[in-house]
Every structure is written in structure tokens, then in C-alpha cells.
Design an enzyme around this catalytic site. Structure first.
Site, PDB file in Angstrom:
ATOM      1  N   ALA A   9       0.850  -1.177  -0.036  1.00 57.39           N
ATOM      2  CA  ALA A   9       0.138   0.014  -0.066  1.00 57.39           C
ATOM      3  C   ALA A   9       0.838   1.305   0.031  1.00 57.39           C
ATOM      4  O   ALA A   9       0.126   2.475   0.114  1.00 57.39           O
ATOM      5  CB  ALA A   9      -0.931  -0.131   1.235  1.00 57.39           C
ATOM      6  N   THR A 129      18.148  -0.601  -1.367  1.00 52.51           N
ATOM      7  CA  THR A 129      18.319   0.740  -1.924  1.00 52.51           C
ATOM      8  C   THR A 129      19.734   1.063  -1.974  1.00 52.51           C
ATOM      9  O   THR A 129      20.771   0.421  -1.478  1.00 52.51           O
ATOM     10  CB  THR A 129      17.838   1.970  -0.861  1.00 52.51           C
ATOM     11  OG1 THR A 129      18.510   3.110  -1.024  1.00 52.51           O
ATOM     12  CG2 THR A 129      18.273   1.445   0.465  1.00 52.51           C
ATOM     13  N   ASP A 130      19.955   2.147  -3.278  1.00 53.42           N
ATOM     14  CA  ASP A 130      21.569   2.497  -3.072  1.00 53.42           C
ATOM     15  C   ASP A 130      22.348   3.076  -1.938  1.00 53.42           C
ATOM     16  O   ASP A 130      23.392   3.047  -1.855  1.00 53.42           O
ATOM     17  CB  ASP A 130      21.773   3.279  -4.478  1.00 53.42           C
ATOM     18  CG  ASP A 130      20.998   4.424  -4.325  1.00 53.42           C
ATOM     19  OD1 ASP A 130      20.075   4.722  -3.445  1.00 53.42           O
ATOM     20  OD2 ASP A 130      21.017   5.208  -5.352  1.00 53.42           O
ATOM     21  N   GLU A 131      21.286   3.470  -0.959  1.00 49.91           N
ATOM     22  CA  GLU A 131      21.798   4.371   0.131  1.00 49.91           C
ATOM     23  C   GLU A 131      22.755   3.410   1.131  1.00 49.91           C
ATOM     24  O   GLU A 131      23.579   3.824   1.817  1.00 49.91           O
ATOM     25  CB  GLU A 131      20.453   4.832   0.916  1.00 49.91           C
ATOM     26  CG  GLU A 131      19.815   5.857   0.008  1.00 49.91           C
ATOM     27  CD  GLU A 131      19.018   6.827   1.098  1.00 49.91           C
ATOM     28  OE1 GLU A 131      19.399   7.039   2.068  1.00 49.91           O
ATOM     29  OE2 GLU A 131      18.119   7.356   0.386  1.00 49.91           O
ATOM     30  N   TYR A 154      18.329   4.706   8.537  1.00 51.96           N
ATOM     31  CA  TYR A 154      17.652   4.090   7.586  1.00 51.96           C
ATOM     32  C   TYR A 154      18.537   3.275   6.895  1.00 51.96           C
ATOM     33  O   TYR A 154      18.152   2.354   6.531  1.00 51.96           O
ATOM     34  CB  TYR A 154      16.785   5.313   6.675  1.00 51.96           C
ATOM     35  CG  TYR A 154      16.434   4.680   5.308  1.00 51.96           C
ATOM     36  CD1 TYR A 154      15.463   3.511   5.297  1.00 51.96           C
ATOM     37  CD2 TYR A 154      17.008   5.203   4.043  1.00 51.96           C
ATOM     38  CE1 TYR A 154      14.827   3.291   4.054  1.00 51.96           C
ATOM     39  CE2 TYR A 154      16.635   4.316   2.770  1.00 51.96           C
ATOM     40  CZ  TYR A 154      15.834   3.557   3.036  1.00 51.96           C
ATOM     41  OH  TYR A 154      15.203   3.070   1.661  1.00 51.96           O
ATOM     42  N   LYS A 158      18.393  -0.788   6.350  1.00 49.53           N
ATOM     43  CA  LYS A 158      18.468  -1.456   5.014  1.00 49.53           C
ATOM     44  C   LYS A 158      19.536  -2.640   4.799  1.00 49.53           C
ATOM     45  O   LYS A 158      19.498  -3.662   4.390  1.00 49.53           O
ATOM     46  CB  LYS A 158      18.108  -0.772   3.999  1.00 49.53           C
ATOM     47  CG  LYS A 158      16.841   0.162   4.042  1.00 49.53           C
ATOM     48  CD  LYS A 158      15.560  -0.327   3.906  1.00 49.53           C
ATOM     49  CE  LYS A 158      15.604  -1.401   2.602  1.00 49.53           C
ATOM     50  NZ  LYS A 158      14.060  -1.878   2.201  1.00 49.53           N
ATOM     51  N   LEU A 194      11.535  14.151  -1.859  1.00 46.15           N
ATOM     52  CA  LEU A 194      11.920  15.570  -2.434  1.00 46.15           C
ATOM     53  C   LEU A 194      11.050  16.089  -3.633  1.00 46.15           C
ATOM     54  O   LEU A 194      10.489  17.023  -3.604  1.00 46.15           O
ATOM     55  CB  LEU A 194      13.367  15.312  -2.880  1.00 46.15           C
ATOM     56  CG  LEU A 194      13.907  16.616  -3.823  1.00 46.15           C
ATOM     57  CD1 LEU A 194      13.894  17.910  -2.781  1.00 46.15           C
ATOM     58  CD2 LEU A 194      15.537  16.380  -4.438  1.00 46.15           C
TER      59      LEU A 194
END
Ligand code: NAD
Length: 324
Positions: A9, A129-131, A154, A158, A194
Site C-alpha cells: 500500500a 536501496t543504493d543508500e 535508515y 536496510k 523531495l
């Protein structure tokens, strides 16, 4: 396939549910989502009233619930594959209050992995994620072999989940695949992020805030391109592999916000610089050669067109402009 889609969702998860319904009408399954501030049942119209899809409002960290879904008790059929999107996903929130990120992103992922092992799930896609790679200098791009170096809670949560997932492949041969995407954009994204933040603020003629000097660089990929990549990984990917997903579409935050203002015919005087986020990564860039060569994926959406469509979507959905 009988799928369990967690976080369906939310922004990317709901696009993925739509993608499956449109491209694989014979697939069916369960969407498990806790409906936090980031999730909305309104994003799941694609499966509303469909007998072969079940929506369950619940927590991925609730082990008895996850066990009852994977065993087939909840939907009458055991789960073949898990596509795991559910996460706390906003870096700013993780800096203010890290604990929910550890609970959902690390403990929740572990509950899913452990039950997937128990019930012999045939594919586990860990959406990452690339983070997790941390920040880059002005040159180069992260390949799948780059060391993990997360710079905020965060990203660290991950990275932890990714390592747990890989350990379940190496230790138990649970058929895990990890996908690590660059920043996504498109309709249905929560306006704390953003691009929707800039669009919704500009539409309301409110200040558009930018962290620091706005020179942070991100690679932007359209959410539908990301979903197609995940689907390829699900059907054709190799167990134990990591696939980076990026569009070679780098923008500084300032350039991007200026482009959005231009497309909206708004003045750049709306831009307001605010104190930088602690640990703010300067540049992310992804080398996605592996998924392009091995699975034949490439991004299809033209960025300017995708951005215009996204702007129009927010213009036409004023109720999705709330920030709560
Ligand atoms: P989102 O915040 O829009 O959606 C997350 C969803 O997970 C929400 O629907 C929320 O209700 C649900 N959720 C949260 N905690 C839960 C729990 N404990 N149990 C069940 N459901 C829970 O996030 P998103 O942007 O769609 O990101 C989805 C995934 O993709 C995340 O794992 C994120 O790390 C990853 N990712 C996002 C981006 C991006 O640019 N948005 C880029 C790369 C990877």
C-alpha cells in the site's frame, strides 16, 4: 505464482501490485501492509474486489500472522514468492527516531526470512536501496561489489536487512535475491520526499525547502521502470545475487527543484535553503550493468516526460498533497 507482497500500500509496492495485475493476470496473492502514515488502501484499487487477491492489514514483525499467511491459512494457498517492500523509508524520520526503522526494517525482515525458510518459499526478493553503499565522490558509480557503508539509521537498517537476507541464502539456501535501486519518482509518493514535496509546495505557492547548498546528487529512476526490474529479478534472477537498478540520470537537488519550478511556471524565489541534514550523503550513483546485461533490463521512461506526468498527477490529486 501465489505472491506475498509486503508494503503493497506504499509508493513502490502499490505500483508493483498494479504492474503484476496488468502484466501477469494469472498471478495472485496477498498484500500485507500495516498502513502506517506512508501507506494507503486507496493505492490498492487494482486488487479491490478481486477474489484472487487478499489484503491484510498487519505487521511484518508479527510472527504468528506471517506464519499463517505463508502456510496458506489466510488465503487458502501457500505462498510461492515474497516481494518485500515494507519498510520505514524516510531518512529524516530515521534521524529523529531510529527505533521504528530497526523494528520494521531489521526485525520485520528477519520474521519474513525465518518463516520463508520454515515454509520453503521458492523466491524471496529483498527490495533494497543504493543508500546502503554510502556516499560517492564526484566520479564513479557503485557496483554490487561495493562495500556497504551506510551513513544514517535508515540506510543502516536496510544494509542490516540485506546482510540477514544474504546470510539466509548462504546458510540455509533460502533463494534470496536483493535489488538495490536508485531514488524513485512517480505518482503516489508520499509528499515528504523531495520531488512530491517540491511539486506540492510549489503548487500551493509555499516555500520549497532544500537542504544545505542543494548540491547533493541523486540518480532518478521512474517507479514503473523499477517495478519492471523487480519483476525480471523475480522471474529470471539468480538466487544469492544482488542487482543494482539505476537510470544514469543524475541531478543535483537544486537543479531538479529548479526544473520542477520551471515546469510549473513558478518563480525560483520559492526556493528556501535550510540547515543540512546530518550525515547527508553527497552523491549516489549506481552501476546497473549487471541487470542490463544479465536480465536485459533498461529504463524506458523519459525523465522529462515522467516528471511532467508526475506533476500532473499531483495537480489532479489534491488529497494526496497532505503531509501527515
Ligand atoms: P513507502 O514508505 O512509500 O511505503 C512503505 C510501506 O510499508 C507503507 O505502505 C507502510 O504502511 C508499509 N509498512 C511500514 N512498516 C510496516 C510493517 N511493520 N508491516 C507492514 N507494512 C509496513 O516506501 P517506498 O518508497 O514505497 O519504498 C518501498 C521499499 O523500496 C522500501 O523497502 C525502500 O527501502 C525501498 N526503496 C525505496 C526507494 C525510493 O526512492 N522510494 C528507492 C530504493 C529502495
Amino acid at each position: 505464482m501465489h505472491l506475498l507482497i509486503t508494503g503493497g500500500a506504499g509508493f513502490i509496492g502499490s505500483h508493483f501490485v498494479r504492474y503484476i495485475v496488468n502484466h501477469h493476470p494469472n498471478d495472485h496473492g496477498v498484500v500485507l501492509d500495516r498502513l502506517t502514515y506512508a501507506g494507503s488502501i486507496d493505492h490498492l484499487k487494482a486488487i479491490a474486489g478481486q477474489a484472487n487477491w487478499t489484503f491484510i492489514k498487519g505487521d511484518i514483525a508479527d510472527a504468528p500472522l506471517v506464519s499463517s499467511i505463508l502456510s496458506g491459512e489466510k488465503s487458502g494457498k501457500a505462498i510461492d514468492a515474497i516481494v518485500h517492500f515494507a519498510a520505514e523509508s524516510h531518512v529524516d524520520r530515521s534521524i529523529k527516531e531510529p527505533h521504528p526503522f530497526i523494528r520494521t526494517n531489521v526485525v520485520g525482515t528477519h520474521v519474513l526470512l525465518e518463516n520463508a525458510r520454515r515454509y520453503g518459499v521458492k523466491r524471496f526478493i529483498q527490495i533494497s536501496t543504493d543508500e546502503v553503499y554510502g556516499a560517492l565522490g564526484p566520479e564513479g558509480a557503485f557496483s554490487e561489489n561495493a562495500p556497504l557503508s551506510p551513513n544514517n539509521p535508515y540506510a543502516a537498517s536496510k544494509a542490516s536487512a540485506d546482510l540477514l537476507a544474504l546470510s539466509y541464502w548462504r546458510t540455509y539456501r533460502l533463494p534470496v535475491i536483493i535489488t538495490r535501486s536508485a531514488n524513485n519518482y512517480g505518482p503516489h509518493q508520499h509528499p515528504e520526499k523531495l520531488i512530491p514535496l517540491a511539486i506540492t509546495r510549489a503548487l500551493a505557492d509555499e516555500p520549497v525547502t532544500i537542504y544545505g547548498d542543494g548540491q547533493q546528487i541523486r540518480d532518478w529512476v521512474h517507479v514503473e521502470d523499477h517495478c519492471r526490474a523487480i519483476d525480471l529479478a523475480l522471474r529470471k534472477g539468480e538466487s544469492g545475487e544482488i542487482y543494482n537498478i539505476g537510470a544514469n540520470n543524475e541531478w543535483t537537488n537544486l537543479e531538479l527543484v529548479k526544473l520542477i519550478l520551471k515546469l510549473l511556471n513558478k518563480d525560483e524565489s520559492l526556493i528556501t535553503f535550510v540547515a543540512d541534514r546530518p550525515g547527508h550523503d553527497r552523491r549516489y550513483a549506481i552501476d546497473s550493468t549487471k541487470i542490463r546485461t544479465r536480465l536485459g533490463w533498461k529504463p524506458a521512461k523519459n525523465f522529462l516526460l515522467g516528471l511532467k506526468e508526475t506533476i500532473n498527477w499531483y495537480r489532479n490529486h489534491p488529497n494526496d498533497r497532505r503531509l501527515d
